[in-house]
Design an enzyme around this catalytic site. Structure first.
Site, PDB file in Angstrom:
ATOM      1  N   TYR A   1       4.356  -5.807   9.916  1.00  0.00           N
ATOM      2  CA  TYR A   1       3.713  -5.745   8.589  1.00  0.00           C
ATOM      3  C   TYR A   1       2.775  -6.946   8.416  1.00  0.00           C
ATOM      4  O   TYR A   1       1.599  -6.795   8.090  1.00  0.00           O
ATOM      5  CB  TYR A   1       4.793  -5.739   7.504  1.00  0.00           C
TER       6      TYR A   1
HETATM    7  N1  NAP Z   1       5.169  -3.834  -3.562  1.00  0.00           N
HETATM    8  C1  NAP Z   1       5.007  -5.042  -3.078  1.00  0.00           C
HETATM    9  O1  NAP Z   1       5.859  -5.912  -3.319  1.00  0.00           O
HETATM   10  C2  NAP Z   1       3.789  -5.386  -2.260  1.00  0.00           C
HETATM   11  C3  NAP Z   1       3.598  -6.745  -1.957  1.00  0.00           C
HETATM   12  C4  NAP Z   1       2.472  -7.110  -1.242  1.00  0.00           C
HETATM   13  C5  NAP Z   1       1.543  -6.167  -0.857  1.00  0.00           C
HETATM   14  N2  NAP Z   1       1.745  -4.845  -1.158  1.00  0.00           N
HETATM   15  C6  NAP Z   1       0.712  -3.887  -0.728  1.00  0.00           C
HETATM   16  O2  NAP Z   1       0.280  -3.128  -1.845  1.00  0.00           O
HETATM   17  C7  NAP Z   1      -0.218  -1.875  -1.401  1.00  0.00           C
HETATM   18  C8  NAP Z   1       0.365  -0.770  -2.273  1.00  0.00           C
HETATM   19  O3  NAP Z   1       1.762  -0.689  -2.055  1.00  0.00           O
HETATM   20  P1  NAP Z   1       2.832  -0.372  -3.193  1.00  0.00           P
HETATM   21  O4  NAP Z   1       3.699  -1.547  -3.300  1.00  0.00           O
HETATM   22  O5  NAP Z   1       2.176   0.160  -4.394  1.00  0.00           O
HETATM   23  O6  NAP Z   1       3.722   0.734  -2.446  1.00  0.00           O
HETATM   24  P2  NAP Z   1       3.968   2.300  -2.638  1.00  0.00           P
HETATM   25  O7  NAP Z   1       4.377   2.605  -4.038  1.00  0.00           O
HETATM   26  O8  NAP Z   1       4.880   2.677  -1.527  1.00  0.00           O
HETATM   27  O9  NAP Z   1       2.523   2.936  -2.407  1.00  0.00           O
HETATM   28  C9  NAP Z   1       1.938   3.058  -1.130  1.00  0.00           C
HETATM   29  C10 NAP Z   1       0.834   4.085  -1.210  1.00  0.00           C
HETATM   30  O10 NAP Z   1       0.229   4.176   0.086  1.00  0.00           O
HETATM   31  C11 NAP Z   1       0.153   5.546   0.411  1.00  0.00           C
HETATM   32  N3  NAP Z   1       0.086   5.789   1.849  1.00  0.00           N
HETATM   33  C12 NAP Z   1       1.002   5.548   2.807  1.00  0.00           C
HETATM   34  N4  NAP Z   1       0.554   5.955   4.002  1.00  0.00           N
HETATM   35  C13 NAP Z   1      -0.690   6.471   3.781  1.00  0.00           C
HETATM   36  C14 NAP Z   1      -1.694   7.052   4.607  1.00  0.00           C
HETATM   37  N5  NAP Z   1      -1.507   7.229   5.924  1.00  0.00           N
HETATM   38  N6  NAP Z   1      -2.852   7.476   4.028  1.00  0.00           N
HETATM   39  C15 NAP Z   1      -3.059   7.330   2.711  1.00  0.00           C
HETATM   40  N7  NAP Z   1      -2.151   6.815   1.878  1.00  0.00           N
HETATM   41  C16 NAP Z   1      -0.988   6.378   2.415  1.00  0.00           C
HETATM   42  C17 NAP Z   1       1.369   6.175  -0.221  1.00  0.00           C
HETATM   43  O11 NAP Z   1       1.182   7.570  -0.290  1.00  0.00           O
HETATM   44  P3  NAP Z   1       2.380   8.651  -0.057  1.00  0.00           P
HETATM   45  O12 NAP Z   1       3.114   8.742  -1.385  1.00  0.00           O
HETATM   46  O13 NAP Z   1       1.652   9.892   0.298  1.00  0.00           O
HETATM   47  O14 NAP Z   1       3.244   8.126   1.049  1.00  0.00           O
HETATM   48  C18 NAP Z   1       1.342   5.479  -1.567  1.00  0.00           C
HETATM   49  O15 NAP Z   1       0.393   6.095  -2.407  1.00  0.00           O
HETATM   50  C19 NAP Z   1       0.148  -1.777   0.083  1.00  0.00           C
HETATM   51  O16 NAP Z   1      -0.993  -2.065   0.851  1.00  0.00           O
HETATM   52  C20 NAP Z   1       1.198  -2.852   0.254  1.00  0.00           C
HETATM   53  O17 NAP Z   1       1.251  -3.347   1.571  1.00  0.00           O
HETATM   54  C21 NAP Z   1       2.863  -4.433  -1.841  1.00  0.00           C
END
Ligand code: NAP
Length: 287
Positions: A150
Site C-alpha cells: 500500500y
Molecule cells: N480511509 C482512510 O483512512 C484513508 C487514509 C488515507 C488514504 N486513503 C485513500 O483514500 C482513497 C479513498 O478511499 P476510502 O477510504 O474512501 O475507501 P473506500 O470507501 O473503500 O472507497 C474506495 C473506492 O475506490 C473504489 N475502487 C476500488 N477499486 C477500484 C477500481 N479498480 N476502479 C475504480 N474504483 C475502484 C471503490 O469502488 P468499489 O465499491 O466498486 O470497490 C470505492 O469507490 C483511497 O485512495 C485510499 O487509499 C484512505
C-alpha cells in the site's frame, strides 16, 4: 438552466461508490459543480445520481472504460475543471507473505490506474488549464510494517505527482496531493477482510514471525473507525484541493496525518522505527 461558473465545467471523481469519493462527489455538487462520478456498478451510480452528479461506469484498471470516459468528456464539450484520482484499495501483509499477484493488484489500482486515467484526461485538462488531485495517504509519507504494498503504491504516486506538477506548471495545469490519516470509510473493513485472508495463508513459520504483528496492525486499523475523521469532513478538504484558486501542493487530513508526515520528515529512521513499534506493542496479543 444553471449558469453559475461552477456549473459550466465538469469535475471527475474516481472511486465514488463509497467513502471519501462519494462524499467528495456530494460536496462538490453541493458547491454547485457538475460531477462525473466513477463507479463500478450501476446500483452504486443510482445511489449517487442527482441533478449535478452523473455516475459513469469506471474501473480504473479497464483501458476501455477509461477511453469511454475521455470520449464522454470530449462529447460533453464543457471544460474539465478537475480530475480527482481517488479510487483505492488496501492490500496489507508482510513483504515476505504477500503473493506477487497481490502486489500487482495493489499497484494496478492505486498507481497504474491513476496514471492511465490522468493520461487519458490530460488533453482536456490542458485545454481547460485544470487540476489533478491525487489521493495519496499518510502511508505515502510513512511506511508502517505490513503496509509495504500500500505504502509502496502511495510513495510512487507521490513521486509521480511531484513530477507531474513540475511538468505541467508551465502549461497551466495544477496538481494537488491529498494525504489523509485515518478516515472512517469502507477501507478499514475491506482491507481487514483482505489482511485476514492473507494471514490465513501464512505458513506456520510465517505465522510465528508475523502473526502478532498482523493482529496488532488489524487492531490499530480498527481503531481508525473509532477515532478517524468523518468522510464528509475529509471531503471538504478534497473539494478545496480540487477547486481553490491557488492550491497547496499537499493537503493533510486529520491531526494524525499532520503530525506524522512532519515527524517522518524530521526524525531519524531509527527513532521513527521506535515510535511506530511502541504504538503497536500494546496491541500485540498476549503470549
Ligand atoms: N480511509 C482512510 O483512512 C484513508 C487514509 C488515507 C488514504 N486513503 C485513500 O483514500 C482513497 C479513498 O478511499 P476510502 O477510504 O474512501 O475507501 P473506500 O470507501 O473503500 O472507497 C474506495 C473506492 O475506490 C473504489 N475502487 C476500488 N477499486 C477500484 C477500481 N479498480 N476502479 C475504480 N474504483 C475502484 C471503490 O469502488 P468499489 O465499491 O466498486 O470497490 C470505492 O469507490 C483511497 O485512495 C485510499 O487509499 C484512505
Amino acid at each position: 438552466m444553471t449558469t453559475s461558473p461552477e456549473s459550466r465545467s465538469l469535475i471527475v471523481v474516481t472511486g465514488a461508490s463509497t467513502g471519501m469519493g462519494a462524499a467528495t462527489a456530494r460536496e462538490l455538487a453541493a458547491r454547485g459543480h457538475h460531477v462525473l462520478a466513477g463507479v463500478r456498478r450501476e446500483a452504486d451510480g443510482a445511489e449517487l445520481a442527482s441533478d449535478r452528479i452523473r455516475p459513469v461506469i469506471l474501473d480504473i484498471t479497464s483501458s476501455d472504460q477509461i477511453a469511454d470516459l475521455a470520449s464522454l468528456i470530449e462529447a460533453d464539450g464543457r471544460p474539465l475543471r478537475a480530475l480527482v484520482n481517488n479510487a483505492g484499495i488496501a492490500v496489507n501483509a508482510p513483504v515476505e507473505v504477500l503473493p506477487i499477484a497481490e502486489w500487482r493488484r495493489q499497484f494496478d489500482v492505486n498507481f497504474f490506474g491513476h496514471i492511465e486515467v490522468t493520461q487519458a484526461l490530460l488533453p482536456a485538462l490542458l485545454r481547460s488549464r485544470g487540476r489533478v488531485v491525487m489521493m495519496s495517504s499518510l502511508g505515502g509519507r510513512l511506511a508502517q510494517p505490513t503496509y509495504g504494498a500500500y505504502s509502496g503504491s502511495k510513495f510512487a504516486l507521490e513521486a509521480v505527482s511531484d513530477s507531474l506538477r513540475r511538468e505541467l506548471a508551465p502549461h497551466g495545469v495544477t496538481v494537488a496531493i491529498v494525504e489523509p490519516g485515518a478516515v472512517r470509510t469502507e477501507m478499514v473493513g475491506r482491507g481487514g477482510v483482505t489482511a485476514r485472508r492473507l494471514s490465513a495463508g501464512m505458513t506456520p513459520e510465517q505465522d510465528r514471525r508475523y502473526g502478532g504483528l498482523m493482529h496488532a496492525i488489524l487492531a490499530q486499523s480498527e481503531g481508525f473507525l473509532r477515532d478517524g475523521v468523518d468522510a464528509s469532513a475529509a471531503a471538504k478538504t478534497i473539494a478545496d484541493a480540487a477547486t481553490s484558486r491557488r492550491p497547496k501542493t499537499r493537503y493533510t487530513i486529520g491531526r494524525d496525518a499532520a503530525l506524522l508526515t512532519r515527524l517522518a520528515r524530521i526524525l531519524p529512521d531509527r527513532t521513527l522505527d521506535r515510535v511506530l513499534a511502541s504504538a503497536l506493542r500494546p496491541l500485540h496479543p498476549e503470549r
